[in-house]
Design an enzyme around this catalytic site. Structure first.
Site, PDB file in Angstrom:
ATOM      1  N   MET A  17     -14.251   2.663  -2.118  1.00 57.70           N
ATOM      2  CA  MET A  17     -13.594   3.324  -0.911  1.00 57.70           C
ATOM      3  C   MET A  17     -13.182   4.640  -1.513  1.00 57.70           C
ATOM      4  O   MET A  17     -13.214   5.990  -0.821  1.00 57.70           O
ATOM      5  CB  MET A  17     -12.791   2.651  -0.353  1.00 57.70           C
ATOM      6  N   ASP A  62      -4.616   5.816 -15.622  1.00 51.47           N
ATOM      7  CA  ASP A  62      -4.299   4.550 -15.643  1.00 51.47           C
ATOM      8  C   ASP A  62      -3.120   4.449 -14.807  1.00 51.47           C
ATOM      9  O   ASP A  62      -1.899   4.950 -15.057  1.00 51.47           O
ATOM     10  CB  ASP A  62      -4.069   3.585 -16.922  1.00 51.47           C
ATOM     11  N   VAL A  63      -3.039   3.991 -13.420  1.00 56.46           N
ATOM     12  CA  VAL A  63      -2.170   4.296 -12.377  1.00 56.46           C
ATOM     13  C   VAL A  63      -0.736   3.533 -12.847  1.00 56.46           C
ATOM     14  O   VAL A  63       0.375   3.929 -12.439  1.00 56.46           O
ATOM     15  CB  VAL A  63      -2.200   3.753 -11.099  1.00 56.46           C
ATOM     16  N   ASN A  89      -5.268   4.839  -3.835  1.00 60.29           N
ATOM     17  CA  ASN A  89      -6.295   3.954  -3.568  1.00 60.29           C
ATOM     18  C   ASN A  89      -6.504   2.893  -4.574  1.00 60.29           C
ATOM     19  O   ASN A  89      -6.994   1.712  -4.167  1.00 60.29           O
ATOM     20  CB  ASN A  89      -7.589   4.760  -3.198  1.00 60.29           C
ATOM     21  N   TYR A 155      -1.850 -10.509  -4.617  1.00 59.02           N
ATOM     22  CA  TYR A 155      -2.271  -9.424  -3.993  1.00 59.02           C
ATOM     23  C   TYR A 155      -1.794  -9.294  -2.643  1.00 59.02           C
ATOM     24  O   TYR A 155      -1.477  -7.987  -2.187  1.00 59.02           O
ATOM     25  CB  TYR A 155      -3.843  -9.790  -3.763  1.00 59.02           C
ATOM     26  N   LYS A 159       0.173  -5.889  -1.591  1.00 51.76           N
ATOM     27  CA  LYS A 159       0.106  -5.068  -0.347  1.00 51.76           C
ATOM     28  C   LYS A 159       0.875  -4.916   0.698  1.00 51.76           C
ATOM     29  O   LYS A 159       1.253  -3.866   1.268  1.00 51.76           O
ATOM     30  CB  LYS A 159      -1.214  -5.503   0.225  1.00 51.76           C
ATOM     31  N   THR A 190     -17.789  -3.349  -0.979  1.00 49.07           N
ATOM     32  CA  THR A 190     -17.422  -2.363  -2.192  1.00 49.07           C
ATOM     33  C   THR A 190     -17.593  -3.376  -3.165  1.00 49.07           C
ATOM     34  O   THR A 190     -17.565  -4.525  -3.157  1.00 49.07           O
ATOM     35  CB  THR A 190     -15.892  -1.899  -2.212  1.00 49.07           C
ATOM     36  N   THR A 193     -15.488  -6.630  -3.546  1.00 53.44           N
ATOM     37  CA  THR A 193     -15.821  -7.909  -2.773  1.00 53.44           C
ATOM     38  C   THR A 193     -17.149  -8.454  -2.966  1.00 53.44           C
ATOM     39  O   THR A 193     -17.742  -9.087  -2.466  1.00 53.44           O
ATOM     40  CB  THR A 193     -15.833  -7.488  -1.078  1.00 53.44           C
TER      41      THR A 193
HETATM   42  P1  NAD Z   1     -13.215  -1.050  -5.957  1.00 52.10           P
HETATM   43  O1  NAD Z   1     -12.805  -2.240  -6.984  1.00 52.10           O
HETATM   44  O2  NAD Z   1     -14.559  -0.693  -5.541  1.00 52.10           O
HETATM   45  O3  NAD Z   1     -12.557   0.328  -6.585  1.00 52.10           O
HETATM   46  C1  NAD Z   1     -11.143   0.096  -7.149  1.00 52.10           C
HETATM   47  C2  NAD Z   1     -11.082   1.339  -8.092  1.00 52.10           C
HETATM   48  O4  NAD Z   1      -9.754   1.226  -8.526  1.00 52.10           O
HETATM   49  C3  NAD Z   1     -12.103   1.196  -9.237  1.00 52.10           C
HETATM   50  O5  NAD Z   1     -12.517   2.419  -9.481  1.00 52.10           O
HETATM   51  C4  NAD Z   1     -10.980   0.745 -10.380  1.00 52.10           C
HETATM   52  O6  NAD Z   1     -11.422   1.476 -11.531  1.00 52.10           O
HETATM   53  C5  NAD Z   1      -9.862   1.452  -9.865  1.00 52.10           C
HETATM   54  N1  NAD Z   1      -8.846   1.222 -10.719  1.00 52.10           N
HETATM   55  C6  NAD Z   1      -8.376  -0.057 -10.742  1.00 52.10           C
HETATM   56  N2  NAD Z   1      -7.267  -0.406 -11.709  1.00 52.10           N
HETATM   57  C7  NAD Z   1      -6.996   0.788 -11.864  1.00 52.10           C
HETATM   58  C8  NAD Z   1      -6.043   1.174 -12.867  1.00 52.10           C
HETATM   59  N3  NAD Z   1      -5.023   0.801 -13.498  1.00 52.10           N
HETATM   60  N4  NAD Z   1      -5.797   2.878 -13.020  1.00 52.10           N
HETATM   61  C9  NAD Z   1      -6.644   3.386 -12.247  1.00 52.10           C
HETATM   62  N5  NAD Z   1      -7.827   3.170 -11.366  1.00 52.10           N
HETATM   63  C10 NAD Z   1      -7.706   1.795 -11.347  1.00 52.10           C
HETATM   64  O7  NAD Z   1     -12.324  -1.498  -4.772  1.00 52.10           O
HETATM   65  P2  NAD Z   1     -12.341  -1.191  -3.250  1.00 52.10           P
HETATM   66  O8  NAD Z   1     -12.640  -2.048  -2.650  1.00 52.10           O
HETATM   67  O9  NAD Z   1     -12.934   0.186  -3.153  1.00 52.10           O
HETATM   68  O10 NAD Z   1     -10.562  -0.973  -3.184  1.00 52.10           O
HETATM   69  C11 NAD Z   1      -9.870   0.019  -2.977  1.00 52.10           C
HETATM   70  C12 NAD Z   1      -8.674  -0.141  -2.388  1.00 52.10           C
HETATM   71  O11 NAD Z   1      -8.753  -0.679  -1.140  1.00 52.10           O
HETATM   72  C13 NAD Z   1      -7.784  -1.051  -3.207  1.00 52.10           C
HETATM   73  O12 NAD Z   1      -6.666  -0.898  -3.447  1.00 52.10           O
HETATM   74  C14 NAD Z   1      -7.956  -2.312  -2.494  1.00 52.10           C
HETATM   75  O13 NAD Z   1      -6.870  -3.276  -2.866  1.00 52.10           O
HETATM   76  C15 NAD Z   1      -7.946  -1.968  -1.132  1.00 52.10           C
HETATM   77  N6  NAD Z   1      -8.636  -2.925  -0.130  1.00 52.10           N
HETATM   78  C16 NAD Z   1     -10.083  -3.343  -0.254  1.00 52.10           C
HETATM   79  C17 NAD Z   1     -10.424  -4.127   0.477  1.00 52.10           C
HETATM   80  C18 NAD Z   1     -12.043  -4.650   0.375  1.00 52.10           C
HETATM   81  O14 NAD Z   1     -12.414  -5.639   1.153  1.00 52.10           O
HETATM   82  N7  NAD Z   1     -12.791  -4.101  -0.421  1.00 52.10           N
HETATM   83  C19 NAD Z   1      -9.856  -4.541   1.620  1.00 52.10           C
HETATM   84  C20 NAD Z   1      -8.473  -4.033   1.839  1.00 52.10           C
HETATM   85  C21 NAD Z   1      -7.905  -3.323   0.978  1.00 52.10           C
END
Ligand code: NAD
Length: 250
Positions: A17, A62-63, A89, A155, A159, A190, A193
């Site tokens: 995302m 690294d966040v 994000n 998790y 959140k 993504t 999942t």
């Molecule tokens: P994803 O795993 O595809 O992408 C997450 C990104 O965050 C990756 O590029 C990863 O390298 C980066 N990341 C992880 N740890 C990090 C760190 N310590 N420092 C910097 N970057 C870091 O996941 P996504 O599905 O795109 O998720 C994006 C956000 O949306 C997340 O916060 C996730 O919890 C949330 N979310 C996802 C879903 C879903 O179904 N995919 C649903 C609800 C919420």
């Protein structure tokens, strides 16, 4: 264009995302900085945006590290001159039962998903104040609103923390012209999942929980984030935008 003249920072923008938001923001006129631990993927998104008429910068971040955030914000302001938008994000999942969860697993998820949002917010406030205001969009989850047996306790706790941390930020920084809102996506296609979608039993169980009967696409979340990032939402702060296919409606 909806973000003309704005500078945005997106954590976790190397894929999923975050990458969709980076591409959309660039198409809408923003200069975009991407911070992530995945350097190769992030450089690809950066190059793609720069080669298609946008302006992007990848920064290794690294966040969970305050020093990384300070460097990332300085690099963004150094390159683009200001900072108007932060999308917190970056996030990770984790294993799923209270009794099986180790302290290390708990801390890892809380550090990235909750502390990372706090540190990102803290780091951008001076630059946003300098810019005369800004918009912070924190990516929570539908699992920051309701409990579920499909995810881990850490998790869901992380959140939920993002949801209320967003409101604290909104109240404390309204006087600075800084708005803060949370976004609550449901299941989205993504890399996060991918394993669950590849498991037929798990996939069927998830679809059964979603009234719209399908996973969402990253752009379906990115358009909501775009609204909150832009001046179109100038009277919206401390709010929750749910984009979950109806998961929390039942
Ligand atoms: P994803 O795993 O595809 O992408 C997450 C990104 O965050 C990756 O590029 C990863 O390298 C980066 N990341 C992880 N740890 C990090 C760190 N310590 N420092 C910097 N970057 C870091 O996941 P996504 O599905 O795109 O998720 C994006 C956000 O949306 C997340 O916060 C996730 O919890 C949330 N979310 C996802 C879903 C879903 O179904 N995919 C649903 C609800 C919420």
């Amino acid at each position: 264009m909806r973000l003309d003249g704005k500078v945005a920072f997106i954590s976790g923008g190397s894929r999923g995302m975050g990458a969709a938001e980076a591409r959309l923001f660039a198409r809408e006129g923003a200069k975009v900085a991407i911070g992530d631990v995945l350097e190769d993927d992030g450089r690809k998104v950066e190059a793609e945006i720069n080669e298609t008429g946008g302006e992007a910068l990848f920064v290794r971040l690294d966040v969970t590290s305050e020093a990384d955030w300070e460097r990332a914000v300085a690099a963004t302001v150094g390159q683009f001159g200001r900072l108007d938008i932060l999308v917190n994000n970056a996030g990770i999942g984790g294993p799923s039962r209270v009794e099986d969860t180790t302290v290390e697993q708990w801390d890892q998820v809380m550090n990235v998903n909750a502390k990372g949002v706090f540190l990102g917010t803290k780091s951008v406030i001076p630059a946003m104040r300098e810019a005369g205001g800004g918009s912070i969009v924190n990516i929570s989850s539908q699992l920051g609103l309701v409990g579920s047996d499909h995810s881990s306790p850490q998790y869901q706790a992380s959140k939920g923390a993002v949801r209320l941390f967003t409101k604290a930020t909104a109240i404390q920084h309204a006087k600075d012209g800084i708005r803060a809102n949370s976004v609550h996506p449901g299941p989205i296609v993504t890399p996060m999942t991918a394993a669950g979608r590849a498991n037929p039993e798990q996939y069927r169980a998830m679809l059964g929980r979603i009234p719209l009967g399908r996973y969402g696409e990253p752009d379906e979340v990115a358009y909501g984030v775009l609204y909150l990032a832009s001046d179109e939402s100038s009277y919206v702060t401390g709010s929750e935008l749910v984009i979950d296919g109806g998961w929390t409606a039942q």
